[in-house]
Design a protein around this motif. Structure first.
Motif, PDB file in Angstrom:
ATOM      1  N   PHE A  83     -26.311  11.755 -13.420  1.00 58.89           N
ATOM      2  CA  PHE A  83     -25.320  11.313 -14.859  1.00 58.89           C
ATOM      3  C   PHE A  83     -25.770  12.658 -15.794  1.00 58.89           C
ATOM      4  N   SER A  84     -27.065  12.633 -16.110  1.00 55.58           N
ATOM      5  CA  SER A  84     -27.649  13.606 -17.029  1.00 55.58           C
ATOM      6  C   SER A  84     -27.136  15.077 -17.027  1.00 55.58           C
ATOM      7  N   ASN A  85     -27.157  15.592 -15.683  1.00 56.00           N
ATOM      8  CA  ASN A  85     -26.559  16.803 -15.387  1.00 56.00           C
ATOM      9  C   ASN A  85     -25.097  17.099 -15.880  1.00 56.00           C
ATOM     10  N   GLU A  86     -24.342  15.811 -15.376  1.00 54.70           N
ATOM     11  CA  GLU A  86     -22.935  15.981 -15.645  1.00 54.70           C
ATOM     12  C   GLU A  86     -22.620  16.147 -17.171  1.00 54.70           C
ATOM     13  N   ILE A  87     -23.190  15.282 -17.730  1.00 53.39           N
ATOM     14  CA  ILE A  87     -23.182  15.036 -19.511  1.00 53.39           C
ATOM     15  C   ILE A  87     -23.625  16.497 -19.901  1.00 53.39           C
ATOM     16  N   LEU A  88     -24.918  17.192 -19.451  1.00 53.88           N
ATOM     17  CA  LEU A  88     -25.185  18.170 -20.044  1.00 53.88           C
ATOM     18  C   LEU A  88     -24.408  19.587 -19.779  1.00 53.88           C
ATOM     19  N   LEU A 204     -40.433  21.917 -25.871  1.00 56.16           N
ATOM     20  CA  LEU A 204     -41.129  20.941 -25.879  1.00 56.16           C
ATOM     21  C   LEU A 204     -40.565  19.777 -25.160  1.00 56.16           C
ATOM     22  N   CYS A 205     -39.307  19.325 -25.389  1.00 52.68           N
ATOM     23  CA  CYS A 205     -38.503  18.058 -24.845  1.00 52.68           C
ATOM     24  C   CYS A 205     -38.169  18.747 -23.257  1.00 52.68           C
ATOM     25  N   TRP A 206     -37.713  19.728 -23.255  1.00 55.08           N
ATOM     26  CA  TRP A 206     -37.421  20.389 -21.895  1.00 55.08           C
ATOM     27  C   TRP A 206     -38.679  20.135 -20.992  1.00 55.08           C
ATOM     28  N   MET A 207     -39.799  20.849 -21.451  1.00 47.92           N
ATOM     29  CA  MET A 207     -41.092  20.565 -20.390  1.00 47.92           C
ATOM     30  C   MET A 207     -41.383  18.965 -20.241  1.00 47.92           C
ATOM     31  N   ALA A 208     -41.133  18.151 -21.168  1.00 52.04           N
ATOM     32  CA  ALA A 208     -41.402  16.879 -21.259  1.00 52.04           C
ATOM     33  C   ALA A 208     -40.446  16.037 -19.990  1.00 52.04           C
ATOM     34  N   VAL A 209     -39.186  16.408 -20.084  1.00 54.24           N
ATOM     35  CA  VAL A 209     -38.407  15.979 -19.193  1.00 54.24           C
ATOM     36  C   VAL A 209     -38.637  16.198 -17.634  1.00 54.24           C
ATOM     37  N   ARG A 215     -35.006  16.449 -13.113  1.00 57.68           N
ATOM     38  CA  ARG A 215     -34.410  18.128 -13.005  1.00 57.68           C
ATOM     39  C   ARG A 215     -32.980  18.352 -13.534  1.00 57.68           C
ATOM     40  N   LEU A 216     -32.922  19.059 -14.491  1.00 57.87           N
ATOM     41  CA  LEU A 216     -31.800  19.514 -15.147  1.00 57.87           C
ATOM     42  C   LEU A 216     -31.220  20.575 -14.763  1.00 57.87           C
ATOM     43  N   SER A 217     -30.008  21.084 -14.855  1.00 59.07           N
ATOM     44  CA  SER A 217     -29.654  22.503 -14.269  1.00 59.07           C
ATOM     45  C   SER A 217     -28.307  22.566 -14.954  1.00 59.07           C
ATOM     46  N   LEU A 218     -27.869  23.772 -15.295  1.00 56.19           N
ATOM     47  CA  LEU A 218     -26.697  24.139 -15.599  1.00 56.19           C
ATOM     48  C   LEU A 218     -25.453  24.074 -14.680  1.00 56.19           C
ATOM     49  N   ARG A 219     -24.593  23.587 -14.879  1.00 56.78           N
ATOM     50  CA  ARG A 219     -23.490  23.680 -13.918  1.00 56.78           C
ATOM     51  C   ARG A 219     -22.170  23.759 -14.765  1.00 56.78           C
ATOM     52  N   ARG A 220     -20.914  23.843 -13.897  1.00 53.50           N
ATOM     53  CA  ARG A 220     -19.784  24.243 -14.178  1.00 53.50           C
ATOM     54  C   ARG A 220     -19.194  22.709 -14.822  1.00 53.50           C
ATOM     55  N   PRO A 221     -18.685  22.792 -16.432  1.00 56.25           N
ATOM     56  CA  PRO A 221     -18.332  21.499 -17.116  1.00 56.25           C
ATOM     57  C   PRO A 221     -17.111  20.874 -16.236  1.00 56.25           C
ATOM     58  N   ARG A 222     -17.250  19.423 -15.965  1.00 58.83           N
ATOM     59  CA  ARG A 222     -16.198  18.995 -15.308  1.00 58.83           C
ATOM     60  C   ARG A 222     -16.105  17.583 -16.134  1.00 58.83           C
ATOM     61  N   MET A 223     -14.819  17.225 -16.128  1.00 65.25           N
ATOM     62  CA  MET A 223     -14.579  15.686 -16.895  1.00 65.25           C
ATOM     63  C   MET A 223     -14.571  14.504 -15.628  1.00 65.25           C
ATOM     64  N   THR A 224     -15.782  14.507 -15.273  1.00 65.19           N
ATOM     65  CA  THR A 224     -15.860  13.322 -14.145  1.00 65.19           C
ATOM     66  C   THR A 224     -15.863  11.963 -14.981  1.00 65.19           C
ATOM     67  N   PRO A 225     -15.703  11.166 -14.180  1.00 62.89           N
ATOM     68  CA  PRO A 225     -15.480   9.690 -14.722  1.00 62.89           C
ATOM     69  C   PRO A 225     -16.977   9.414 -15.593  1.00 62.89           C
ATOM     70  N   ALA A 226     -18.064   9.695 -15.256  1.00 58.60           N
ATOM     71  CA  ALA A 226     -19.027   9.414 -16.313  1.00 58.60           C
ATOM     72  C   ALA A 226     -18.923  10.190 -17.629  1.00 58.60           C
ATOM     73  N   VAL A 227     -18.521  11.178 -17.309  1.00 65.16           N
ATOM     74  CA  VAL A 227     -18.444  12.025 -18.614  1.00 65.16           C
ATOM     75  C   VAL A 227     -17.290  11.532 -19.588  1.00 65.16           C
ATOM     76  N   LYS A 228     -16.190  10.810 -18.793  1.00 65.60           N
ATOM     77  CA  LYS A 228     -15.114  10.178 -19.688  1.00 65.60           C
ATOM     78  C   LYS A 228     -15.589   8.956 -20.228  1.00 65.60           C
ATOM     79  N   GLU A 229     -16.561   8.124 -19.594  1.00 65.54           N
ATOM     80  CA  GLU A 229     -17.031   6.950 -20.097  1.00 65.54           C
ATOM     81  C   GLU A 229     -17.906   7.302 -21.207  1.00 65.54           C
ATOM     82  N   LEU A 230     -18.656   8.185 -21.278  1.00 65.00           N
ATOM     83  CA  LEU A 230     -19.230   8.455 -22.444  1.00 65.00           C
ATOM     84  C   LEU A 230     -18.617   8.843 -23.885  1.00 65.00           C
ATOM     85  N   VAL A 231     -17.660   9.755 -23.171  1.00 60.49           N
ATOM     86  CA  VAL A 231     -16.573  10.091 -24.729  1.00 60.49           C
ATOM     87  C   VAL A 231     -16.204   8.991 -25.147  1.00 60.49           C
ATOM     88  N   VAL A 232     -15.339   7.908 -24.238  1.00 62.50           N
ATOM     89  CA  VAL A 232     -14.842   6.899 -24.891  1.00 62.50           C
ATOM     90  C   VAL A 232     -15.797   5.850 -25.800  1.00 62.50           C
TER      91      VAL A 232
END
Length: 523
Positions: A83-88, A204-209, A215-232
């Protein structure tokens, strides 16, 4: 979760940051005074922070933390990480776009917010230059908000709470190396330091996470259901946060009409007002949102109400004395902190008066932070939106009406009044919905805290008169005078509160034993 321990961790580290912030402001006040250059830096610092609170800390966290906590509780760490990676993937490019657009069109933004700066040769151009340096801070600090949401949901509060201190350390270093008797060069170095501070906080916060196992990584942006739920969820919350932040823009707008030093004096007064708000209100809001979200997710309304009541009690234990102390000792505190160098006695007096008016709304500010998680945890972000927007709409004509009558003080009066209206509205709605009602023990506890605070205020009033000359004396006299005020106030308040039952003795005993407070009803 031990609410006292979590709040203590967040509040303690926030205190470190705030103390460093006062050191920063004290140095800046002595070097720059209430000058045009200081005004332009405060404006350049204000604008990215307004949008940070608008897009990141308020709206984003209010939507992200409950969703992350729900996925963590039901789907485990892998689901929460996905979920975090989709939002990022969506959040980062959106932030980058906003930042670039504002930097390009910054001359128009400054003309809209502080067009009166054009009346002073060079002031408008300097404000544009400085804000172009500081505004990219928004990009990094907004990503810090996402990382902090992850850490707070995992009850790892240390790195996220300490990160703001890094910004102040960088700014203090900038002031130390800045050339003397060159205000323009000094504020330019400070503006660049703001951007560097954002990068350091992000690192600092990136290292703490990563240490937390996410594990966060850069991905292609997509409007997944999770992203839409957060936007709403966050769009209404953004509007709600926007109501307050637009009111902050009015600080800049009106202060630009009030002459040299107005924004600086407002900023310094508001920093002291924000101290207990950040240490108490924000810390409690951060600490209780995951707890309430988990309780709501498991249909445990009684536990959610209990967390809310304990947060209410703890917030007032610290906020009521802070409010009365800042009202009674406004001038000694401002004089001791800022009256030196180029910061005149007149500027210090005006700043103290602004502070005394601002803190009348401090309990309401803090309680709004305590009550809003009850709405966010239930995915109701619309109600705080409508309340905040209604108050904002009413505050605009109120400022226009009062500014010609009481000048710079109108902003403080309107802001404090709006905070009380916000709190009363939120409390009334929660009461009507049977989602939170103040139990008898809570009303009794808060009443006793007020009695103890009044006793403290009396002792401080006497000391302020007896030690009046110390607060404008040497650095040692100022430090000793403030130490006597703080020490006496703390001893009187907590002594009286302990004797008359204003403090939960069982909770303090449990905290000393370093084990969680039991769920029994407070005595």
């Amino acid at each position: 979760m031990n609410l006292l321990k979590a709040t203590g961790t967040i509040g303690g580290l926030t205190m470190v940051s705030r103390v460093l912030g006062f050191v920063r402001d004290m140095i800046a006040a002595r070097l720059l005074g209430a000058s045009h250059a200081n005004d332009t830096f405060n404006l350049a610092f204000l604008l990215p922070n307004i949008f940070r609170r608008l897009f990141a800390e308020g709206a984003f966290s209010s939507g992200f933390v409950p969703l992350f906590s729900r996925r963590l509780a039901k789907g485990g760490e892998q689901d929460a990480e996905a979920f975090s990676n989709e939002i990022l993937a969506v959040f980062m490019p959106a932030l980058l776009l906003v930042t670039v657009v504002f930097v390009i069109f910054m001359p128009g933004v400054i003309a809209l917010v502080a067009g009166s700066y054009r009346d002073v040769p060079g002031k408008y151009e300097l404000a544009v230059e400085l804000t172009r340096w500081t505004f990219p801070y928004l990009f990094f600090i907004s990503l810090v908000a996402l990382l902090s949401g992850i850490l707070n949901s995992l009850t790892r509060f240390v790195a996220a709470a300490f990160a703001p201190a890094l910004l102040n350390l960088v700014l203090i270093a900038a002031l130390v190396i800045a050339p003397r008797n060159d205000d323009i060069a000094t504020v330019r170095i400070m503006a660049i330091a703001v951007l560097i501070g954002g990068v350091v906080q992000f690192a600092l916060c990136w290292m703490a996470v990563r240490r937390a196992g996410v594990r966060l990584s850069l991905r292609r942006p997509r409007m997944t259901p999770a992203v839409k739920e957060l936007v709403v969820l966050i769009l209404p919350a953004t509007i709600a946060a926007g109501a307050y932040q637009i009111s902050q823009l009015f600080y800049a707008f009106f202060s630009a009409r009030l002459g040299e030093g107005a924004l600086t004096m407002l900023s310094y007064a508001d920093r002291l007002n924000q101290l207990p708000l950040s240490i108490i209100g924000t810390a409690l809001g951060v600490a209780i949102l995951p707890a309430i979200s988990r309780a709501i997710a498991t249909d445990n309304e009684a536990e959610a109400a209990d967390v809310q009541a304990r947060a209410f009690e703890l917030s007032m234990l610290l906020t009521i004395p802070a409010t009365l102390a800042l009202m009674v000792a406004a001038f000694p505190i401002i004089g001791a902190l800022y009256r030196a160098g180029d910061y005149s006695l007149e500027a210090a007096t005006t700043t103290a008066n602004i502070l005394a008016l601002l803190v009348t709304g401090l309990p309401a500010y803090v309680l709004v932070k305590v009550l809003t998680p009850a709405f966010y945890a239930r995915k109701d972000v619309k109600t705080p939106v409508w309340i905040a927007m209604g108050i904002l709409i009413a505050s605009i004509p109120a400022n226009f009406l009062l500014i010609d009558r009481i000048g710079i003080y109108s902003l403080a009066v309107v802001t404090s009044t709006g905070a009380w209206l916000n709190f009363i509205s939120l409390l009334a709605i929660l009461y009507a919905r049977r989602q939170f009602r103040m139990p008898v023990w809570l009303v009794s506890r808060v009443a006793r805290q007020l009695v103890a605070a009044l006793a403290m205020a009396g002792s401080l009033f006497f000391l302020c008169s007896a030690l009046a000359d110390w607060f404008l004396g040497s650095s040692i006299e100022r430090a000793v005078g403030l130490a006597i005020l703080c020490g006496t106030g703390g001893i009187v308040y907590f002594g009286v509160a302990f004797l008359i039952g204003g403090v939960d003795r069982d909770a303090l005993a449990a905290l000393r034993r370093r084990r969680p407070v039991t769920e029994a009803e407070p005595s």
